[in-house]
Write a protein that holds these residues in place. Structure first.
Motif, PDB file in Angstrom:
ATOM      1  N   PRO A   1      -4.734   5.299  -7.367  1.00  0.00           N
ATOM      2  CA  PRO A   1      -4.848   4.353  -8.482  1.00  0.00           C
ATOM      3  C   PRO A   1      -4.835   5.082  -9.819  1.00  0.00           C
ATOM      4  O   PRO A   1      -5.328   6.211  -9.923  1.00  0.00           O
ATOM      5  CB  PRO A   1      -6.207   3.684  -8.254  1.00  0.00           C
ATOM      6  CG  PRO A   1      -6.517   3.900  -6.819  1.00  0.00           C
ATOM      7  CD  PRO A   1      -5.858   5.167  -6.417  1.00  0.00           C
ATOM      8  N   ASN A   2      -4.259   4.436 -10.802  1.00  0.00           N
ATOM      9  CA  ASN A   2      -4.262   4.912 -12.186  1.00  0.00           C
ATOM     10  C   ASN A   2      -3.454   6.183 -12.457  1.00  0.00           C
ATOM     11  O   ASN A   2      -3.596   6.796 -13.498  1.00  0.00           O
ATOM     12  CB  ASN A   2      -5.707   5.142 -12.682  1.00  0.00           C
ATOM     13  CG  ASN A   2      -6.173   3.968 -13.510  1.00  0.00           C
ATOM     14  OD1 ASN A   2      -5.451   2.974 -13.616  1.00  0.00           O
ATOM     15  ND2 ASN A   2      -7.335   4.081 -14.110  1.00  0.00           N
ATOM     16  N   ALA A   3      -2.613   6.581 -11.526  1.00  0.00           N
ATOM     17  CA  ALA A   3      -1.791   7.772 -11.752  1.00  0.00           C
ATOM     18  C   ALA A   3      -0.746   7.518 -12.834  1.00  0.00           C
ATOM     19  O   ALA A   3      -0.210   8.457 -13.430  1.00  0.00           O
ATOM     20  CB  ALA A   3      -1.113   8.188 -10.452  1.00  0.00           C
TER      21      ALA A   3
ATOM     22  N   VAL B   1       0.268  -2.754 -16.768  1.00  0.00           N
ATOM     23  CA  VAL B   1      -0.306  -1.417 -16.925  1.00  0.00           C
ATOM     24  C   VAL B   1      -1.676  -1.595 -17.556  1.00  0.00           C
ATOM     25  O   VAL B   1      -1.816  -2.319 -18.534  1.00  0.00           O
ATOM     26  CB  VAL B   1       0.594  -0.571 -17.853  1.00  0.00           C
ATOM     27  CG1 VAL B   1      -0.127   0.708 -18.267  1.00  0.00           C
ATOM     28  CG2 VAL B   1       1.910  -0.241 -17.169  1.00  0.00           C
ATOM     29  N   SER B   2      -2.685  -0.970 -16.970  1.00  0.00           N
ATOM     30  CA  SER B   2      -4.007  -1.053 -17.598  1.00  0.00           C
ATOM     31  C   SER B   2      -4.848   0.138 -17.165  1.00  0.00           C
ATOM     32  O   SER B   2      -4.573   0.762 -16.131  1.00  0.00           O
ATOM     33  CB  SER B   2      -4.689  -2.367 -17.212  1.00  0.00           C
ATOM     34  OG  SER B   2      -5.600  -2.155 -16.163  1.00  0.00           O
ATOM     35  N   PRO B   3      -5.893   0.455 -17.943  1.00  0.00           N
ATOM     36  CA  PRO B   3      -6.759   1.586 -17.579  1.00  0.00           C
ATOM     37  C   PRO B   3      -7.615   1.291 -16.346  1.00  0.00           C
ATOM     38  O   PRO B   3      -8.284   2.187 -15.831  1.00  0.00           O
ATOM     39  CB  PRO B   3      -7.644   1.797 -18.813  1.00  0.00           C
ATOM     40  CG  PRO B   3      -7.334   0.710 -19.774  1.00  0.00           C
ATOM     41  CD  PRO B   3      -6.275  -0.167 -19.211  1.00  0.00           C
ATOM     42  N   GLU B   4      -7.569   0.076 -15.874  1.00  0.00           N
ATOM     43  CA  GLU B   4      -8.413  -0.278 -14.734  1.00  0.00           C
ATOM     44  C   GLU B   4      -7.746   0.132 -13.423  1.00  0.00           C
ATOM     45  O   GLU B   4      -6.627  -0.296 -13.136  1.00  0.00           O
ATOM     46  CB  GLU B   4      -8.625  -1.797 -14.746  1.00  0.00           C
ATOM     47  CG  GLU B   4      -9.645  -2.272 -13.742  1.00  0.00           C
ATOM     48  CD  GLU B   4      -9.730  -3.801 -13.771  1.00  0.00           C
ATOM     49  OE1 GLU B   4      -9.859  -4.389 -12.693  1.00  0.00           O
ATOM     50  OE2 GLU B   4      -9.630  -4.373 -14.873  1.00  0.00           O
ATOM     51  N   PRO B   5      -8.416   0.961 -12.624  1.00  0.00           N
ATOM     52  CA  PRO B   5      -7.801   1.347 -11.346  1.00  0.00           C
ATOM     53  C   PRO B   5      -7.683   0.139 -10.424  1.00  0.00           C
ATOM     54  O   PRO B   5      -8.564  -0.707 -10.410  1.00  0.00           O
ATOM     55  CB  PRO B   5      -8.754   2.391 -10.765  1.00  0.00           C
ATOM     56  CG  PRO B   5     -10.004   2.324 -11.569  1.00  0.00           C
ATOM     57  CD  PRO B   5      -9.727   1.588 -12.833  1.00  0.00           C
ATOM     58  N   GLY B   6      -6.592   0.057  -9.701  1.00  0.00           N
ATOM     59  CA  GLY B   6      -6.398  -1.082  -8.797  1.00  0.00           C
ATOM     60  C   GLY B   6      -5.739  -2.259  -9.492  1.00  0.00           C
ATOM     61  O   GLY B   6      -5.931  -3.403  -9.096  1.00  0.00           O
ATOM     62  N   THR B   7      -4.969  -2.000 -10.536  1.00  0.00           N
ATOM     63  CA  THR B   7      -4.315  -3.085 -11.273  1.00  0.00           C
ATOM     64  C   THR B   7      -3.200  -3.712 -10.443  1.00  0.00           C
ATOM     65  O   THR B   7      -3.116  -4.922 -10.306  1.00  0.00           O
ATOM     66  CB  THR B   7      -3.723  -2.543 -12.599  1.00  0.00           C
ATOM     67  OG1 THR B   7      -4.754  -1.909 -13.333  1.00  0.00           O
ATOM     68  CG2 THR B   7      -3.107  -3.662 -13.413  1.00  0.00           C
ATOM     69  N   THR B   8      -2.334  -2.885  -9.911  1.00  0.00           N
ATOM     70  CA  THR B   8      -1.195  -3.404  -9.141  1.00  0.00           C
ATOM     71  C   THR B   8      -1.643  -3.728  -7.726  1.00  0.00           C
ATOM     72  O   THR B   8      -2.272  -2.893  -7.062  1.00  0.00           O
ATOM     73  CB  THR B   8      -0.060  -2.365  -9.106  1.00  0.00           C
ATOM     74  OG1 THR B   8       0.236  -1.978 -10.441  1.00  0.00           O
ATOM     75  CG2 THR B   8       1.189  -2.924  -8.446  1.00  0.00           C
TER      76      THR B   8
HETATM   77  K   LIG Z   1      -4.134   0.870 -13.551  1.00  0.00           K
END
Ligand SMILES: [K+]
Ligand SMILES: Nc1nc2c(ncn2[C@@H]2O[C@H](COP(=O)(O)OP(=O)(O)OP(=O)(O)O)[C@@H](O)[C@H]2O)c(=O)[nH]1
Ligand SMILES: [Mg+2]
Length: 494
Positions: free
Chosen positions: A258-260, A279-286
Motif C-alpha cells: 500500500p501507498n507505494a 491517489v491519496s496518502p491513505e494506505p489501502g485507497t485502491t
Molecule cells: K494510497
C-alpha cells in the motif's frame, strides 16, 4: 513533466474505437454479378471522400455519372463533372479513377470517385449510383471478400488488412502491414510445398516401391524434410502467444505494498482525461482492479492498477487484495513498485520476499512472467544518506512526484514489451490469431502421426491432413463460417 511524458508514451485510457461503423452480419458471398458501391473513406465532414464501385457495371456507371461516351484512361486521375443521371443536376467536380479488372483491388472492374467530403455531395453521389441499373450498396467487408474470392488476397492477408484498419498503436500497424504483405501466407505456402514434395515421395514409394528403378532413399528424404518442418512449426508456435498479445494487448499489472505510489503512475493519463484511480496518502485507497487500455511505447497494453498487498485488513480491502493477486496471475509483465524510502517496512520486505522473489526464481521461458522492479518516491531519499538496500534485485529509481526516472522506466518498459509481444519490425512473422495457432498445431499433430505410422498409406494420409491445415490457414479450404467471422471485422466500404 510527468504527465506530459505519460501522455506522450501512453495515449492512455482509450476505449475501443472503430474507424467506421461495422455491420454485424458478414457480407454475402460474391459472384452474384451485382456491382456494389459504398463510401470507402470515414464518415462525417472531411476534405475529400472516396466512393468506390466494384463489378461489371462499374464502367457503365462512370460513363453515366460523367455524361461521357468514353471511359477515362485506366489508372489515371481525371477531373470530371459528376451529375445526377435522373435530373442532370451537377453534383460535384471530382477526380475519378477507372481500374479495369483484373488489375484492381477486387479483381473486378472498379471505379473510385474522389469527391468533396461534404455530406450532401457524398449522399448525392451515392444516390446517383443507386439509381444506375445493376448497382446496389455494398455490404460490410464485401469489397475485401470479392478480392479474396478473386485470389487478390489470401486469408491471412485479409486478416492483416482488418488488423491494419483497426491498428491503434505503432507496433500493431507494423505487424498488420507485414501480414497484409503476405509474409505469413508465403511462409505457409512454402511449408505446404515441402509437404507436397514429401507426399509425392511417399506416394511414389507406395506405387513403385517394389521396382528397382526408384531412386534410393526417397522415404528417408521425406523424413528429413518433415523433421525440419516440425522444428520450424514448433518455433512459430512458441511465438504464437506473443503475436496474440500484440494484437489484443499485453497485460501489465502494477502491484506493490500500500501507498507505494501505484495509482500515481496512472494519474497522468492525460490532461483531457480524468485520473484513472484515486491517489491519496491513505494506505489501502485502491480496492478494485482498474484496467486502462494504453499505448505504451507503441505497444498495446492493458494496464491494471491494483490494491496494495498487505494482510490483516478489513473484509473490503481483503477482497481488493484477493482481486489484486488474481490479476497478478494473469500478468504478462509485472510492474512491482515499492516506496524507496520505506524499504525496511514489513510490507516492503514481505513483498520482496514473496512476489518479487517468486517471479525472479522462474526459469526464463516465453511463458514465464516478466517483472520490472521500480523504487518510487526517490525524491524522498536524502542525497548523502544511505542508498537503497544493496541486496535488492535489479531495479529502477522513479519519482512520480517530480517525474525523475520516467524516461528510464519507459525505455525499460519498451524493452520488456518487445520481449512480451515480439518486435514486429524484426524476426519472423507472428501468429496473431488463435486460428493460426490452431492450424499450425493441427499440422504439427498430423506430422507426429506421420512419424508414428508404420503403414505407408496412413503416413501419406497424415501428410495430407498436415498440408490441409496449412492451406486452410491461408484460405484454400476455408469454410463459409470462418470467412463470415473474418469479414465481420470489416466495415462497409472495405
Ligand atoms: K494510497
Ligand atoms: N514524495 C512522493 N510522494 C509520492 C510519490 N508518488 C506518490 N506519492 C504519494 O504517495 C501517496 C500514495 O500514492 P498512491 O498512488 O495512492 O499509492 P498506491 O500505491 O496506489 O496506494 P494504495 O492504492 O493505497 O495501495 C500519495 O499521497 C501520493 O501523492 C513520489 O514519487 N514522491
Ligand atoms: Mg492505489
Amino acid at each position: 513533466m510527468w504527465r506530459g511524458l505519460w501522455t506522450l508514451a501512453a495515449q492512455a485510457a482509450r476505449g475501443p474505437r472503430r474507424l467506421c461503423t461495422r455491420r454485424s452480419s458478414g457480407a454475402p458471398a460474391p459472384g452474384s454479378g451485382a456491382t456494389i458501391f459504398a463510401l470507402s473513406s470515414g464518415q462525417g465532414r472531411c476534405g475529400i471522400a472516396v466512393i468506390r464501385t466494384s463489378g461489371p457495371s462499374s464502367g457503365h456507371a462512370l460513363r453515366i455519372l460523367t455524361a461521357a461516351r468514353d471511359l477515362p484512361p485506366a489508372r489515371h486521375a481525371s477531373l470530371r463533372l459528376l451529375s445526377d443521371p435522373r435530373s442532370g443536376e451537377p453534383l460535384d467536380r471530382a477526380l475519378v479513377l477507372w481500374f479495369p479488372g483484373p488489375r484492381s483491388f477486387t479483381g473486378e472492374d472498379c471505379v473510385e470517385f474522389h469527391v468533396h467530403g461534404g455530406p450532401a455531395v457524398v449522399s448525392g453521389v451515392l444516390q446517383a449510383l443507386g439509381s444506375v441499373p445493376g448497382l446496389r450498396p455494398a455490404e460490410a467487408g464485401e469489397f475485401t471478400r470479392r478480392a479474396f474470392a478473386n485470389g487478390k488476397l489470401n486469408l491471412t492477408e485479409v486478416e492483416g488488412l482488418a488488423d491494419l484498419i483497426h491498428a491503434e498503436t505503432e507496433a500493431q500497424r507494423r505487424q498488420a502491414l507485414r501480414q497484409l504483405d503476405g509474409e505469413l501466407g508465403h511462409l505457409c505456402c512454402g511449408w505446404a510445398e515441402t509437404l507436397t514434395k514429401a507426399l509425392a515421395h511417399v506416394e511414389a514409394y507406395i506405387d513403385f516401391g517394389e521396382d528397382d528403378n526408384l531412386e534410393e532413399g526417397v522415404l528417408e528424404q521425406a523424413d528429413v524434410e518433415v523433421r525440419a518442418l516440425e522444428v520450424a512449426l514448433g518455433a512459430h508456435l512458441q511465438d504464437a502467444r506473443r503475436g496474440q498479445r500484440l494484437r489484443s494487448g499485453a497485460h501489465v499489472v502494477v502491484t506493490g505494498p500500500p501507498n507505494a505510489g501505484k495509482s500515481s503512475l496512472g494519474e497522468g493519463a492525460g490532461p483531457s482525461r480524468k485520473p484513472v484511480s484515486i491517489v491519496s496518502p491513505e494506505p489501502g485507497t485502491t480496492r478494485d482492479v482498474l484496467e486502462t487500455p494504453v499505448d505504451l511505447a507503441g505497444f498495446p497494453v492493458l494496464l491494471s492498477d491494483t490494491a496494495g498487498l498487505r494482510e490483516g485488513v478489513g473484509p473490503v480491502e481483503q477482497e481488493g487484495v484477493r482481486r489484486a493477486r488474481d490479476r497478478l496471475e494473469q500478468a504478462d509483465l509485472i510492474l512491482a513498485m515499492l516506496d524507496a524510502s520505506d524499504l525496511a517496512s514489513p510490507s516492503s520486505c514481505n513483498f520482496l520476499a514473496t512476489v518479487v522473489a517468486s517471479v525472479g526464481a522462474q526459469s526464463p521461458s516465453d511463458s514465464s512472467q516478466r517483472l520490472l522492479l521500480v523504487l518510487n518516491k526517490s525524491d524522498l531519499l536524502s542525497r548523502k544518506g544511505p542508498g537503497p538496500r544493496p541486496d535488492l534485485p535489479p531495479h529502477l529509481l522513479l519519482s512520480c512526484l517530480t517525474g525523475e526516472g520516467l524516461d528510464g522506466l519507459l525505455e525499460a518498459l519498451r524493452k520488456e514489451l518487445a520481449a512480451v509481444c515480439g518486435d514486429p519490425s524484426t524476426g519472423s512473422p507472428l501468429l496473431t490469431r488463435a486460428r493460426h495457432q490452431h492450424h499450425l498445431q493441427g499440422c504439427l499433430d498430423a506430422l507426429s502421426h506421420y512419424k508414428q505410422s508404420k503403414d505407408l498409406a496412413l503416413a501419406a494420409e497424415a501428410l495430407r491432413v498436415a498440408r490441409g491445415h496449412l492451406t486452410q490457414l491461408t484460405g484454400g479450404g476455408g469454410t463459409e463460417e470462418i470467412l463470415d467471422i473474418i469479414f465481420r471485422d470489416f466495415c462497409v466500404g472495405k
